[in-house]
Design a protein around this motif. Structure first.
Motif, PDB file in Angstrom:
ATOM      1  N   MET A   1     -10.632  -5.044  19.505  1.00 54.14           N
ATOM      2  CA  MET A   1     -11.264  -4.825  18.216  1.00 54.14           C
ATOM      3  C   MET A   1     -10.954  -3.426  17.698  1.00 54.14           C
ATOM      4  N   ALA A   2     -10.888  -2.487  18.597  1.00 49.29           N
ATOM      5  CA  ALA A   2     -10.594  -1.118  18.169  1.00 49.29           C
ATOM      6  C   ALA A   2      -9.206  -1.019  17.562  1.00 49.29           C
ATOM      7  N   TYR A   3      -8.256  -1.798  18.085  1.00 51.69           N
ATOM      8  CA  TYR A   3      -6.904  -1.780  17.535  1.00 51.69           C
ATOM      9  C   TYR A   3      -6.885  -2.329  16.110  1.00 51.69           C
ATOM     10  N   ASN A   4      -7.666  -3.368  15.884  1.00 52.67           N
ATOM     11  CA  ASN A   4      -7.760  -3.923  14.531  1.00 52.67           C
ATOM     12  C   ASN A   4      -8.361  -2.898  13.582  1.00 52.67           C
ATOM     13  N   ASN A   5      -9.397  -2.206  14.002  1.00 49.01           N
ATOM     14  CA  ASN A   5     -10.012  -1.172  13.163  1.00 49.01           C
ATOM     15  C   ASN A   5      -9.039  -0.045  12.876  1.00 49.01           C
ATOM     16  N   LEU A   6      -8.231   0.305  13.851  1.00 47.98           N
ATOM     17  CA  LEU A   6      -7.236   1.362  13.669  1.00 47.98           C
ATOM     18  C   LEU A   6      -6.189   0.946  12.639  1.00 47.98           C
ATOM     19  N   SER A   7      -5.733  -0.297  12.721  1.00 50.84           N
ATOM     20  CA  SER A   7      -4.668  -0.735  11.819  1.00 50.84           C
ATOM     21  C   SER A   7      -5.152  -0.942  10.385  1.00 50.84           C
ATOM     22  N   THR A   8      -6.394  -1.277  10.199  1.00 46.70           N
ATOM     23  CA  THR A   8      -6.900  -1.512   8.849  1.00 46.70           C
ATOM     24  C   THR A   8      -7.691  -0.332   8.291  1.00 46.70           C
ATOM     25  N   GLY A   9      -7.862   0.705   9.078  1.00 51.71           N
ATOM     26  CA  GLY A   9      -8.671   1.846   8.649  1.00 51.71           C
ATOM     27  C   GLY A   9      -8.100   2.591   7.464  1.00 51.71           C
ATOM     28  N   VAL A  10      -6.772   2.702   7.405  1.00 55.27           N
ATOM     29  CA  VAL A  10      -6.146   3.427   6.298  1.00 55.27           C
ATOM     30  C   VAL A  10      -6.433   2.733   4.979  1.00 55.27           C
ATOM     31  N   SER A  11      -6.199   1.434   4.933  1.00 58.11           N
ATOM     32  CA  SER A  11      -6.435   0.717   3.674  1.00 58.11           C
ATOM     33  C   SER A  11      -7.923   0.627   3.356  1.00 58.11           C
ATOM     34  N   GLY A  12      -8.742   0.453   4.370  1.00 60.75           N
ATOM     35  CA  GLY A  12     -10.178   0.359   4.134  1.00 60.75           C
ATOM     36  C   GLY A  12     -10.781   1.651   3.627  1.00 60.75           C
ATOM     37  N   ALA A  13     -10.217   2.772   4.058  1.00 59.54           N
ATOM     38  CA  ALA A  13     -10.748   4.065   3.633  1.00 59.54           C
ATOM     39  C   ALA A  13     -10.440   4.366   2.175  1.00 59.54           C
ATOM     40  N   LEU A  14      -9.340   3.868   1.682  1.00 62.20           N
ATOM     41  CA  LEU A  14      -8.895   4.211   0.334  1.00 62.20           C
ATOM     42  C   LEU A  14      -9.108   3.117  -0.707  1.00 62.20           C
ATOM     43  N   VAL A  15      -9.367   1.903  -0.266  1.00 62.84           N
ATOM     44  CA  VAL A  15      -9.369   0.769  -1.192  1.00 62.84           C
ATOM     45  C   VAL A  15     -10.409   0.907  -2.305  1.00 62.84           C
ATOM     46  N   GLY A  16     -11.600   1.350  -1.999  1.00 66.75           N
ATOM     47  CA  GLY A  16     -12.640   1.448  -3.023  1.00 66.75           C
ATOM     48  C   GLY A  16     -12.288   2.419  -4.126  1.00 66.75           C
ATOM     49  N   LEU A  17     -11.828   3.574  -3.741  1.00 66.01           N
ATOM     50  CA  LEU A  17     -11.462   4.598  -4.714  1.00 66.01           C
ATOM     51  C   LEU A  17     -10.257   4.165  -5.557  1.00 66.01           C
ATOM     52  N   ILE A  18      -9.234   3.691  -4.922  1.00 69.49           N
ATOM     53  CA  ILE A  18      -8.011   3.313  -5.651  1.00 69.49           C
ATOM     54  C   ILE A  18      -8.270   2.155  -6.597  1.00 69.49           C
ATOM     55  N   PHE A  19      -8.885   1.088  -6.097  1.00 68.52           N
ATOM     56  CA  PHE A  19      -9.107  -0.068  -6.955  1.00 68.52           C
ATOM     57  C   PHE A  19     -10.147   0.205  -8.036  1.00 68.52           C
ATOM     58  N   GLY A  20     -11.106   1.074  -7.760  1.00 71.47           N
ATOM     59  CA  GLY A  20     -12.062   1.447  -8.794  1.00 71.47           C
ATOM     60  C   GLY A  20     -11.385   2.139  -9.960  1.00 71.47           C
ATOM     61  N   VAL A  21     -10.507   3.071  -9.672  1.00 69.59           N
ATOM     62  CA  VAL A  21      -9.766   3.770 -10.729  1.00 69.59           C
ATOM     63  C   VAL A  21      -8.862   2.804 -11.477  1.00 69.59           C
ATOM     64  N   ILE A  22      -8.200   1.933 -10.752  1.00 71.48           N
ATOM     65  CA  ILE A  22      -7.291   0.973 -11.397  1.00 71.48           C
ATOM     66  C   ILE A  22      -8.059   0.022 -12.305  1.00 71.48           C
ATOM     67  N   LEU A  23      -9.179  -0.488 -11.840  1.00 74.02           N
ATOM     68  CA  LEU A  23      -9.924  -1.457 -12.651  1.00 74.02           C
ATOM     69  C   LEU A  23     -10.568  -0.826 -13.879  1.00 74.02           C
ATOM     70  N   VAL A  24     -10.909   0.444 -13.795  1.00 84.33           N
ATOM     71  CA  VAL A  24     -11.487   1.121 -14.957  1.00 84.33           C
ATOM     72  C   VAL A  24     -10.434   1.305 -16.047  1.00 84.33           C
ATOM     73  N   THR A  25      -9.209   1.561 -15.647  1.00 76.65           N
ATOM     74  CA  THR A  25      -8.123   1.800 -16.603  1.00 76.65           C
ATOM     75  C   THR A  25      -7.116   0.648 -16.574  1.00 76.65           C
ATOM     76  N   LEU A  26      -7.600  -0.583 -16.619  1.00 77.79           N
ATOM     77  CA  LEU A  26      -6.757  -1.766 -16.442  1.00 77.79           C
ATOM     78  C   LEU A  26      -5.837  -2.001 -17.641  1.00 77.79           C
TER      79      LEU A  26
END
Length: 66
Positions: A1-26
């Motif tokens: 499970m830790a390996y899965n968290n490691l591999s998806t941590g980069v996208s999970g850490a940034l997804v909210g901020l990036i997609f929030g900015v994109i959706l506001v200025t769609l």
């Protein structure tokens, strides 16, 4: 499970901020950027997984699951 968290941590850490900015200025360009950024983050997660997880560990877990 830790390996899965490691591999998806980069996208999970940034997804909210990036997609929030994109959706506001769609626009058409930012709509395409959603998919491009998703692909880049997916690749980064895969690269981290490939570099950090030894093949022996993967093989051992597959054998244990059978």
């Amino acid at each position: 499970m830790a390996y899965n968290n490691l591999s998806t941590g980069v996208s999970g850490a940034l997804v909210g901020l990036i997609f929030g900015v994109i959706l506001v200025t769609l626009t058409r360009a930012t709509f395409m950027a959603v998919f491009i950024i998703s692909a880049i983050l997916f690749l980064v997660g895969g690269i981290v997984f490939a570099l950090k997880v030894p093949q022996k560990e993967i093989d051992a877990r597959i054998q244990a699951a059978k």
